[in-house]
Write a protein that holds these residues in place. Sequence first.
Motif, mmCIF file in Angstrom:
data_model
loop_
_atom_site.group_PDB
_atom_site.id
_atom_site.type_symbol
_atom_site.label_atom_id
_atom_site.label_comp_id
_atom_site.label_asym_id
_atom_site.label_seq_id
_atom_site.Cartn_x
_atom_site.Cartn_y
_atom_site.Cartn_z
ATOM 1 N N SER A 250 0.825 -1.210 0.000
ATOM 2 C CA SER A 250 0.000 0.000 0.000
ATOM 3 C C SER A 250 0.860 1.261 0.000
ATOM 4 O O SER A 250 0.541 2.242 -0.674
ATOM 5 N N PHE A 251 1.964 1.231 0.763
ATOM 6 C CA PHE A 251 2.874 2.380 0.771
ATOM 7 C C PHE A 251 3.493 2.575 -0.607
ATOM 8 O O PHE A 251 3.538 3.699 -1.122
ATOM 9 N N TYR A 252 3.929 1.466 -1.212
ATOM 10 C CA TYR A 252 4.481 1.567 -2.561
ATOM 11 C C TYR A 252 3.411 2.028 -3.546
ATOM 12 O O TYR A 252 3.692 2.803 -4.476
ATOM 13 N N ASN A 253 2.187 1.546 -3.365
ATOM 14 C CA ASN A 253 1.111 1.965 -4.257
ATOM 15 C C ASN A 253 0.787 3.442 -4.051
ATOM 16 O O ASN A 253 0.425 4.154 -4.991
ATOM 17 N N PHE A 254 0.920 3.885 -2.798
ATOM 18 C CA PHE A 254 0.767 5.307 -2.504
ATOM 19 C C PHE A 254 1.800 6.118 -3.286
ATOM 20 O O PHE A 254 1.477 7.138 -3.914
ATOM 21 N N LEU A 255 3.058 5.660 -3.253
ATOM 22 C CA LEU A 255 4.100 6.345 -4.014
ATOM 23 C C LEU A 255 3.814 6.285 -5.512
ATOM 24 O O LEU A 255 3.979 7.282 -6.235
ATOM 25 N N TYR A 256 3.361 5.116 -5.946
ATOM 26 C CA TYR A 256 3.071 4.937 -7.368
ATOM 27 C C TYR A 256 1.930 5.857 -7.809
ATOM 28 O O TYR A 256 2.022 6.522 -8.847
ATOM 29 N N MET A 257 0.858 5.915 -6.998
ATOM 30 C CA MET A 257 -0.265 6.774 -7.340
ATOM 31 C C MET A 257 0.122 8.250 -7.269
ATOM 32 O O MET A 257 -0.416 9.082 -8.008
ATOM 33 N N SER A 258 1.066 8.570 -6.383
ATOM 34 C CA SER A 258 1.555 9.942 -6.329
ATOM 35 C C SER A 258 2.272 10.303 -7.631
ATOM 36 O O SER A 258 2.167 11.433 -8.119
ATOM 37 N N ILE A 259 2.997 9.337 -8.178
ATOM 38 C CA ILE A 259 3.649 9.551 -9.470
ATOM 39 C C ILE A 259 2.597 9.744 -10.558
ATOM 40 O O ILE A 259 2.662 10.682 -11.361
ATOM 41 N N VAL A 260 1.596 8.849 -10.589
ATOM 42 C CA VAL A 260 0.541 8.924 -11.600
ATOM 43 C C VAL A 260 -0.220 10.243 -11.495
ATOM 44 O O VAL A 260 -0.491 10.909 -12.506
ATOM 45 N N THR A 261 -0.548 10.653 -10.268
ATOM 46 C CA THR A 261 -1.336 11.871 -10.055
ATOM 47 C C THR A 261 -0.628 13.098 -10.612
ATOM 48 O O THR A 261 -1.269 14.017 -11.134
ATOM 49 N N ARG A 262 0.692 13.110 -10.520
ATOM 50 C CA ARG A 262 1.463 14.280 -10.962
ATOM 51 C C ARG A 262 1.529 14.415 -12.483
ATOM 52 O O ARG A 262 2.059 15.398 -12.988
ATOM 53 N N PHE A 263 0.987 13.450 -13.201
ATOM 54 C CA PHE A 263 0.892 13.586 -14.652
ATOM 55 C C PHE A 263 -0.401 14.295 -15.066
ATOM 56 O O PHE A 263 -0.642 14.482 -16.259
ATOM 57 N N GLY A 264 -1.234 14.675 -14.088
ATOM 58 C CA GLY A 264 -2.412 15.474 -14.388
ATOM 59 C C GLY A 264 -3.723 14.727 -14.191
ATOM 60 O O GLY A 264 -3.762 13.499 -14.104
ATOM 61 N N THR A 265 -4.819 15.498 -14.137
ATOM 62 C CA THR A 265 -6.140 14.931 -13.871
ATOM 63 C C THR A 265 -6.591 13.998 -14.991
ATOM 64 O O THR A 265 -7.220 12.968 -14.731
ATOM 65 N N VAL A 266 -6.291 14.318 -16.237
ATOM 66 C CA VAL A 266 -6.709 13.465 -17.350
ATOM 67 C C VAL A 266 -5.996 12.118 -17.293
ATOM 68 O O VAL A 266 -6.616 11.060 -17.465
ATOM 69 N N ALA A 267 -4.689 12.147 -17.040
ATOM 70 C CA ALA A 267 -3.938 10.900 -16.907
ATOM 71 C C ALA A 267 -4.457 10.075 -15.735
ATOM 72 O O ALA A 267 -4.570 8.848 -15.816
ATOM 73 N N LEU A 268 -4.781 10.756 -14.625
ATOM 74 C CA LEU A 268 -5.316 10.058 -13.450
ATOM 75 C C LEU A 268 -6.661 9.426 -13.771
ATOM 76 O O LEU A 268 -6.919 8.272 -13.393
ATOM 77 N N ALA A 269 -7.526 10.143 -14.474
ATOM 78 C CA ALA A 269 -8.831 9.592 -14.846
ATOM 79 C C ALA A 269 -8.660 8.366 -15.738
ATOM 80 O O ALA A 269 -9.342 7.351 -15.558
ATOM 81 N N ALA A 270 -7.743 8.446 -16.705
ATOM 82 C CA ALA A 270 -7.489 7.300 -17.587
ATOM 83 C C ALA A 270 -6.953 6.108 -16.806
ATOM 84 O O ALA A 270 -7.332 4.958 -17.049
ATOM 85 N N HIS A 271 -6.079 6.382 -15.851
ATOM 86 C CA HIS A 271 -5.527 5.305 -15.016
ATOM 87 C C HIS A 271 -6.638 4.626 -14.215
ATOM 88 O O HIS A 271 -6.684 3.395 -14.139
ATOM 89 N N GLN A 272 -7.526 5.416 -13.638
ATOM 90 C CA GLN A 272 -8.608 4.857 -12.835
ATOM 91 C C GLN A 272 -9.560 4.027 -13.689
ATOM 92 O O GLN A 272 -10.008 2.949 -13.273
ATOM 93 N N VAL A 273 -9.857 4.484 -14.883
ATOM 94 C CA VAL A 273 -10.728 3.724 -15.782
ATOM 95 C C VAL A 273 -10.057 2.400 -16.161
ATOM 96 O O VAL A 273 -10.673 1.330 -16.097
ATOM 97 N N GLY A 274 -8.790 2.476 -16.581
ATOM 98 C CA GLY A 274 -8.068 1.257 -16.953
ATOM 99 C C GLY A 274 -7.965 0.275 -15.804
ATOM 100 O O GLY A 274 -8.117 -0.944 -15.977
ATOM 101 N N LEU A 275 -7.727 0.802 -14.608
ATOM 102 C CA LEU A 275 -7.609 -0.040 -13.422
ATOM 103 C C LEU A 275 -8.908 -0.780 -13.150
ATOM 104 O O LEU A 275 -8.909 -1.969 -12.809
ATOM 105 N N ARG A 276 -10.046 -0.100 -13.296
ATOM 106 C CA ARG A 276 -11.334 -0.734 -13.038
ATOM 107 C C ARG A 276 -11.640 -1.812 -14.065
ATOM 108 O O ARG A 276 -12.162 -2.872 -13.735
ATOM 109 N N VAL A 277 -11.310 -1.564 -15.331
ATOM 110 C CA VAL A 277 -11.541 -2.582 -16.361
ATOM 111 C C VAL A 277 -10.660 -3.799 -16.105
ATOM 112 O O VAL A 277 -11.117 -4.946 -16.161
#
Length: 466
Positions: A250-277
């Motif tokens: 979870s800590f590593y995933n926190f770091l990973y999501m922090s990396i993903v989040t810093r690429f912007g809201t659109v990238a984060l939205a795409a990541h969340q959609v892909g993750l759910r699929v």
Amino acid sequence: MLHLNEDQRRLWKLAWPAIMGNISQTLLNLVDMMMVGQLGALALAAVGLGGQVSWFMMPIMAAVATGTLALVARFVGAKDDANATLTLEQSLYLAFLLGIPVMLFGWFLGDDILRIMGAKPDVVALGYEYIRVLFAFYPIRFAGFTAFSALRGAGDTKTPMKLGILMNIVNAVLDYLLIFGELGFPRLGPVGAAWASGIGITTSFLIGLYLLWSGKLVLRFRPSWSFHPDMAGRILRVGIPTMIERGIFSFYNFLYMSIVTRFGTVALAAHQVGLRVESIAYMPAFGFNVATSALVGQSLGEGKPEKAEKTVYEALKMVGLFMSVMAAILIIFPRYLVMPFINPGDPNYGEVMRLASIYLIIVGISEIPLGWLFVLGGALRGAGDTKTPMYITAVSKLLFRIVPAYLLGFGFTIPAFEIIGMTFPGFTFEGLGIIAAWIAMSLETFTTAALFWWAFKRGKWKYVKV
């Protein structure tokens, strides 16, 4: 199914209800995302990130659930019904009590966590509203998950499946009513999804508790309303390494999501959609994880480690077949899988579609080793060897996911340097953005699966005492 041998039939008998049950659980999140996605990228990012914060709490729940499954499986294999029943009772108490501080954590610190993850102020505001409601149901959520783990350890995967389907139906109906304010209900937007999830979870738990109390299931909840430190200690002794493992993850995933989040809201939205699929795609792996855990634990309880090992080999064959089909679907039809989650009227529709499709193609390549990872991890944990997965997670996720995702995503510069009179020119890598983070995640799946295979072949799991 006529061509399956005896071991494969035993696996499939436990695996298919677990697959369907977890699909139902995953659909709870998918329905949330599909309906919230109609509200736009901001709502999608807020609920997705809020769900990630919620997921960070899973290690605490896993401490009780993993120990419960391993002990119940051993006791059932040894035909020790009294201790199996006692394990269920003590695990329910532990799970509920551990859920209370988690609930308080979400209420008081949820917004701070979103800020630390790099979320923009508008995402923080909306995500925190979602988190506060969702976390209110955590004591019940922990207890329900633990009860389901006990039943699976005893070989009953159908009851959790049925209750999961019920939970999903309640959630879907309330999603529609509360998110959009239909039929006279208040329009709560993304927060309505949290209420729908919580009420669905509570309904499923209460019915499950009644069935356990009534004696209609393979296990029975017979409350003595007393605490048994010895049994609670055994549950936690097996489960705490899993909690640490999941905590590290979870800590590593926190770091990973922090990396993903810093690429912007659109990238984060795409990541969340892909993750759910993708979460639907690895459901077969989860089913075989549960089946392998239960059967390995029961076989060791019978004193038959060779039988346990044979079960794992059969599970690896079967999950490999299932996951190859899932991989093909993700790689060939990514756009069609993404479409239901995105509002065509959203100005970011095209870019979210493009990025989410790339995500599915990248992760599709690693679906087969992901299935093997699930089976081998389930075998080790079902045997009570929870320390080995902890060590593997600590090393593999850091070295093969976090570090490459950061360096390849944001880029790096190696300055010119000189060694023994030889001058080496500098080098600058500009970075590949969000796509690099996804490539790193996919490659890490291969390395983790290889390390689990090495641990399984060593064979020390056959002699673990629980």
